[in-house]
Design an enzyme around this catalytic site. Structure first.
Site, short mmCIF file in Angstrom:
data_model
loop_
_atom_site.label_atom_id
_atom_site.label_comp_id
_atom_site.label_asym_id
_atom_site.label_seq_id
_atom_site.Cartn_x
_atom_site.Cartn_y
_atom_site.Cartn_z
N ASP A 1 32.56 34.37 36.72
CA ASP A 1 33.19 33.14 36.22
C ASP A 1 32.45 31.89 36.66
O ASP A 1 32.92 31.19 37.55
CB ASP A 1 34.65 33.07 36.67
CG ASP A 1 35.41 31.98 35.93
OD1 ASP A 1 34.87 31.44 34.96
OD2 ASP A 1 36.56 31.70 36.32
N GLU B 1 44.17 36.71 32.06
CA GLU B 1 44.83 35.80 33.01
C GLU B 1 46.20 35.36 32.52
O GLU B 1 46.55 34.19 32.61
CB GLU B 1 43.93 34.58 33.28
CG GLU B 1 42.60 34.97 33.91
CD GLU B 1 41.71 33.77 34.25
OE1 GLU B 1 41.81 32.75 33.56
OE2 GLU B 1 40.92 33.89 35.19
N GLU C 1 33.55 23.26 38.07
CA GLU C 1 34.67 23.92 38.74
C GLU C 1 34.23 24.58 40.05
O GLU C 1 34.95 24.52 41.04
CB GLU C 1 35.27 24.97 37.80
CG GLU C 1 36.35 25.83 38.43
CD GLU C 1 36.93 26.86 37.46
OE1 GLU C 1 36.52 26.88 36.28
OE2 GLU C 1 37.80 27.64 37.90
#
Lengths: 712, 712
Positions: free
Chosen positions: A375, A301, A403
């Site tokens: 993820d 990333e 998240e």
């Protein structure tokens, strides 16, 4: 409010509380239990030469006094019946005879039992170190708070995992990436000259559940955290954390030699780079003698890494490992790597990248692997790296912060998620090769082992943004200590300590918690769907996300819905990610008739009209799951409302308000998802299923530019 | 800690406190005072039909019970001697006879006095509105907390200023520009569904000092705050603030019609733009019926404004004023404008821009003027706009947050700064034309008047980032209510309520506070120097700042040091900014022999060897001031250390730690400034003056990329 009401001399039936005390509230025990405890703690004998010993003594004193209403007498040796002795054979002479019993408990284990001392009844907490004794004290206090008796044959406990870590994704400006509990608790600006007393409270809470490491800064890291001023700040935190058994670690930016070192390269095979990291490690250890080591996110990333120089992840990890080795530090190298330049299924990439490197890492390197291959989704099958790298210690990386699970306002207890992953059987060495046994290092006999949790802690008064998110911090710590514990048992302990031991409250609340993760899966991403949330901030449903800089950051990449069906084909006819699992498991996952329905759309593209086990079609089943998730939240609200009066009004009302938000947002997830997928299935809703409240366009135009926690 | 020690039944001599309670601690009174108070509050009669009345009743009940140890009896009418009656003639029949006495007190004033009711001794708090009664209750409680008797003839009080505002420079992502107390207290993400109980505490604290308005969002504003979702969030806050007498205002982005309205222009003379703002105002008032109005920063530091369309500030302000007028809202238009394209002295620009517009603003526009012409420096002469725009109501804008005064860790009490400005005589209509009289609207008979303070409030537990910064919030509120109050009197009230009424503590602490602002001037920018701080974040000394995008954002622009001397010539031989003051004052400021030395280098470029009043040369005097500032901080540390034991350990230690930081940073300011200016003066330090600890280069290379509060 609490302070005032106390000063007023008016103790309301349930005290107003704000959650700051976490599970360490030590409320008065029922009279009979308090009497018994007083008998067993007439004298308190704690080895307190070290700061750790002083913390242990103060914790017991504070807790016993609060729970019994009277303070035990402090003594330097037991001289009457009913003493509580806490220490090591080296620090408390009266415990010397216990030395042989402490074998195998290591530096962090402990023994608790009734044990005559000089012929008089006593309770002992004995360990090989002061930290072990502190952990034992917290264990005993947990039994007392939850009303559980000490077993007749006592307790022998040692952690099954060596490194039990919180990873803070905290930036140097106080922002917390994926943080939903306010700003960072680290006040970098005032450090090192001022350390907020809250940091001690943080350390104490962690010690109470056995966490022994903190990575202070974000894995999306900043080389400035390795400069001298910031190392001095980290050292000031380490000084406070150390007596609670917590080591400090830092996320290291791979390109730091260039960014703050003035070098022209960060190539791991460059001698100047190697020297720079050795010097940096020496500098760190001068300030923090027990520094734990580095956590690294590299070539992922946008983060720099060894591949920028044509080197492997092993080259990169070993560079840092060599620098830390003289000081006994470790490298935690993250396996969360994937490239948008790589056309392959993102779910396959970490395996493909790392399995060939098995055996090529230094002894002080752990590979840190997320629980699943994508993820931290509401549900993922366990990561195929577990079981596939026997020569490398694999750490587990769980996310505690939610998240992808509704941020702070959704009540989602993560114990079942952690347990589901840890108890998954990889079949790597045949049946019983659980993820837990790999993480513990037992399956392949590794000296190092570790579990990391991405922290959900911030400056909010209640620490975690909500009352119930405290449970996720708690269960993470308990399962890091012992990955074989049961999520429901831990929930029961937590509810009793955090709210009340009243069974009329504990039973329904534990039940709420235990089903809450499945409910989130249902209303967000049922049947193996994944990665359907809002772009960037990850708030709310957005299965329509497409385009942008990378396909693997869209939703359509993952659900692949079309007129025929939905789901990501990871069987041999698709990406063949199934082949990364052990053969019997690969065969099961590859077969749409055998794969557990909860993973169906993770591994297969399935026709809308396919019949499911329930007899419903896939489309109807999907809608059924969405609705069931919403209904569960509605039930939680009802349950919670019915428990009004059992606890303080302040926490009761906050939870109630958050459950109302959760119900609204669960409905939003259901309605938006159904409205969107219906454009592909073209099918009507089954009888009794309500149509979405708004047309699809309504959901698509919602915009949340300031949703918290977004990456920066 | 506090909670636990109370539960333990162990009340330490001084309770541990974290500062959350501010000045509303209501600790038990000495026995004689408590007895007297019990006699005078046997019955508590409060008109409580409104939420405001309920808040008043609860505050008195809580406070009286805490201070006396026993609760007064609540009654709906006074029926025995020793009643305390609180309300209006309309809501409490027993107060009807007082109606004639309430003339002239307006909607916010009150009367407190001993007054027989039905022939029995009583105390009354009477007002024309429930808010007035609430203010009266807080006034009485202040007298009780500080041990001051109610005067024999009672108290008649009404605010001398109509709008008493806190301006929050809070962004929608929770970041506070120039904030040093953590994140924003507004949790925009969870609003409107959840309003943190802390918001009520914020409102209550403000009500206790008479603040009646909050601008929720940053003047560097974001049009998103005017969209429907954010208006709903603001409305939820308004619902909590309203009963405490606080109206909500918003910073309005001038280009909002383009950014969120889909228009192609924001030209104030465009009919579509005018319609958009009228519709937006209507929308806001549907949600917030008592919405206060807009604060606008336009054509300043990159913000859009009417000049983008060739229109004047009056055109821009009137556009919004017309939209708000049907709803009785106001526009607070900031005069803080300056352009780097304008070669003129920045200090002159606001005057030149606005004076020609005097008389061209609508009746519901106030012009909001900072206390000085540059930007909240440690010391500035009053802004020359005060007295120069008689046809326009001028609001004062003070900064409470210490952007230029050491952030949260420097103890700098701002009362003397506020008082110095407010009591400055503009001579606009001859002697007595003080800034206070202009701000009050009295000098030119304006119906509107206002004072704004840029808030120093954040999510830190102690609200303001330090214990002593609470005093700046407090003194701001008190002086906004009455700009003629004395800073020392207010400091005494604050210390007594916040810490202890013990004179052995109060006297030295008030003395510390009263000299602290002059000390900061001394160690930062003595003798009229200004704007010498670090670039961007404004942390620490950086008189060497030059270059960059704009000259007027450098230090060298302001100090103009060279081999001959130092200072900005604003006399006729320079920028002639002096001419913006009334002639007698202009003459005084223009004459280097008559200008007060504290403004010398503000108005003049002065030779290094010029003799000063002390007999020292300018250079020696400058160094003397720097050293004196550091010495004052050292004295504060000594004083504070000597007071150990008077208050709780938690606050004592935090203040001590911050004073240590302040001493270090004061020394840093002194040493860096002297090292730098010596490169121009070329002069040695006088005997006894220590050389800077490091060479200049050391100070110049320090870097603080994550200093808090920087603009974004």
């Amino acid at each position: 409010m609490l302070m005032l009401s106390l000063l007023l001399g008016v103790l309301p039936v349930a005290l107003a509380e704000d959650g700051y005390e976490l599970w360490l509230r030590y409320r008065p025990l029922p009279a009979a239990q308090a009497d018994a405890l007083r008998q067993q703690s007439r004298q308190l004998v704690v080895a307190d030469a070290s700061t750790t010993g002083q913390h242990t003594r103060d914790e017991l004193l504070r807790a016993l006094q609060a729970m019994t209403g009277s303070a035990p007498a402090l003594a330097s040796r037991a001289s009457q019946a009913g003493a509580l002795l806490v220490g090591t054979p080296a620090t408390l002479p009266q415990l010397r005879a216990l030395q042989p019993q402490l074998g195998g408990l290591g530096e962090e284990g402990y023994l608790i039992r009734r044990q005559p001392i000089d012929g008089r009844a006593a309770t002992v907490i004995a360990a090989n170190s002061d930290i072990g004794a502190l952990y034992g004290a917290f264990h005993l206090l947990r039994l007392l708070q939850t009303g559980q008796a000490l077993p007749a044959d006592g307790i022998r406990e040692a952690p099954r995992v060596k490194l039990r870590m919180l990873d803070h994704w905290d930036n140097l400006d106080g922002y917390v990436e994926r943080g939903y509990a306010g700003a960072s608790i680290w006040d970098w600006h005032k450090l090192p000259d001022y350390v907020d007393p809250r940091i001690s409270d943080y350390a104490r809470a962690n010690a109470s559940i056995g966490i022994n490491g903190s990575v202070l800064n974000n894995v999306n890291s900043n080389a400035v955290s390795l400069t001298a001023p910031y190392l001095a700040k980290a050292a000031a935190l380490a000084d406070v954390l150390r007596p609670w058994g917590i080591r400090v670690y830092l996320s290291a930016r791979f390109s730091a030699p260039v960014e703050i070192g003035g070098l022209s390269t960060a190539d791991p095979l460059d001698a100047g780079v190697q020297r720079w990291w050795r010097d940096k490690a020496d500098e760190i250890y001068r300030l923090i003698p027990d520094f734990g080591g580095f956590l690294v996110k590299a070539n992922s990333e946008g983060q720099p890494g060894p591949q920028d120089y044509g080197r492997s992840h092993a080259d990169g990890a070993n560079l840092l490992a060599d620098a830390l080795q003289p000081h006994a530090g470790v490298v935690m190298w993250r396996a969360f790597v994937y490239s948008h330049e790589q056309p392959d299924d993102r779910a396959r990439q970490a395996y493909d990248e790392f399995v060939p490197l098995d055996g090529r890492f230094r002894d002080n390197v752990l590979l840190q692997v997320k629980n699943g291959a994508i993820d931290f989704q509401p549900r993922e099958p366990f990561h195929p790296l577990f079981g596939a790298m026997p020569k490398t210690p694999l750490m587990m990386e769980f996310q505690i912060t939610k998240e992808y699970l509704g941020f702070a306002t959704h009540l989602v207890y993560l114990g079942p998620l952690y347990q589901e992953t840890l108890q998954s059987d990889t079949l790597a060495h045949g049946p019983g090769s659980t993820v837990a046994s790999i993480v513990e290092g037992r399956l392949d006999n590794h000296a190092l082992s570790g579990i990391a949790g991405v922290a959900n802690i911030g400056a909010d008064r209640n620490w975690t943004g909500s009352q119930f998110d405290q449970a996720n911090w708690y269960v993470f710590g308990r399962m890091a200590w012992n990955p074989r514990l049961d999520a429901a048992d831990i929930a029961r302990d937590w509810v009793r300590m955090t709210f009340t031991p009243d069974p009329a409250f504990v039973a329904p609340v534990v039940q709420m918690m235990m089903g809450s993760r499945e409910a989130a899966v249902d209303y967000m991403t049922p049947l193996g769907l994944h990665h359907l949330m809002g772009r960037g901030h990850h708030y709310g449903p957005a299965p329509w996300v497409e385009g942008g800089s990378r396909a693997d950051w869209t939703s359509v990449y993952y659900h692949r819905a079309d007129a025929d069906g939905i789901g990501f084909d990871r069987s041999a006819s698709g990406s063949n990610a199934v082949a990364q699992y052990a053969p019997p498991l690969a065969a099961e996952f590859a077969d749409p008739r055998r794969v557990p329905e909860q993973y169906l759309l993770w591994f297969h593209h399935v026709r809308w009209d396919r019949p499911m086990a329930s007899g419903r079609t896939l489309w109807d089943e999907l809608v059924h799951h969405y609705s069931r998730g919403v209904e569960y939240v509605r039930d939680m609200r009802r349950t919670w409302a019915g428990l009004d009066g059992h606890i303080d009004a302040e926490r009761q009302q906050q939870v109630a308000a958050f459950l109302a938000i959760q119900e609204k947002e669960a409905q939003w997830w259901r309605d938006a998802s159904i409205a969107y997928f219906q454009t592909f299935s073209g099918l009507p809703l089954a009888a009794g299923e309500a149509a979405p409240a708004h047309p699809l366009q309504y959901y698509q135009q919602l915009s949340f530019p300031y949703a918290p926690g977004d990456g920066k």
